[in-house]
Design a protein around this motif. Sequence first.
Motif, PDB file in Angstrom:
ATOM      1  N   MET A   1       0.850  -1.182   0.000  1.00 37.55           N
ATOM      2  CA  MET A   1       0.000   0.000   0.000  1.00 37.55           C
ATOM      3  C   MET A   1       0.886   1.231   0.000  1.00 37.55           C
ATOM      4  N   GLU A   2       0.629   2.152  -0.888  1.00 38.62           N
ATOM      5  CA  GLU A   2       1.380   3.395  -0.960  1.00 38.62           C
ATOM      6  C   GLU A   2       0.749   4.452  -0.079  1.00 38.62           C
ATOM      7  N   TYR A   4       0.533   8.563   0.398  1.00 35.08           N
ATOM      8  CA  TYR A   4       0.783   9.877  -0.162  1.00 35.08           C
ATOM      9  C   TYR A   4       0.623  10.877   0.957  1.00 35.08           C
ATOM     10  N   ASP A 170      -4.807   2.527  -1.854  1.00 35.78           N
ATOM     11  CA  ASP A 170      -3.864   3.542  -1.422  1.00 35.78           C
ATOM     12  C   ASP A 170      -4.364   4.221  -0.154  1.00 35.78           C
TER      13      ASP A 170
END
Length: 193
Positions: A1-2, A4, A170
Amino acid sequence: MEFYTFSDDRLLRNSGMIMTSEIQHYFTLFNDDFSYFETELHDWFLNPVVTPKTIRKIRDTYQLTKDVTTYNAVLDRVYKATLDFLTVSFAGRHTGRRFLLALQAEMVGKTPLDYNNQVLFKILHQIDFSISDFVKHFPYARASLVRNQRNFHSEKLSTLPTTFIYFKDDAIKIEQRPQSQIFDYLDQKAVEL
């Protein structure tokens, strides 16, 4: 999972994201504005934490004396209010949110040092929360706060408020933004979809 991150005035734009199903919000009582709080479209999990940095910020925001005695008094009141919020939250997140809104309304024109049992009982009466239920749930509030603190530190966070907005694949981490700006962001994302 990114993950941001944005902590300035830019908004993350990614047309492939799907609207949120979960929001984890780390905050400190008396240091966040809940007047814009609505939960109809978004599922908020409120995680209060108490850190030395936020206690100093609260003390400074209310222009209280910068000494150890005042710092300890603010810490004591914030800690007590946090435990009271967590205790009420055992009856459900909506009840906890009503407590926060009533607390915010009750404390207008006051400092955290004015928070005491009399204020607590007035709020409990306003939200129709029984004292016996409060007494029954209070012993579990400390464990809940410890869990919040542990989660906060395990994410290597140091800034409050911090919000994680989880999307399908995300997540976005938003730091030092009041809830009103987070709602604006979520509303914008809903329009984009």
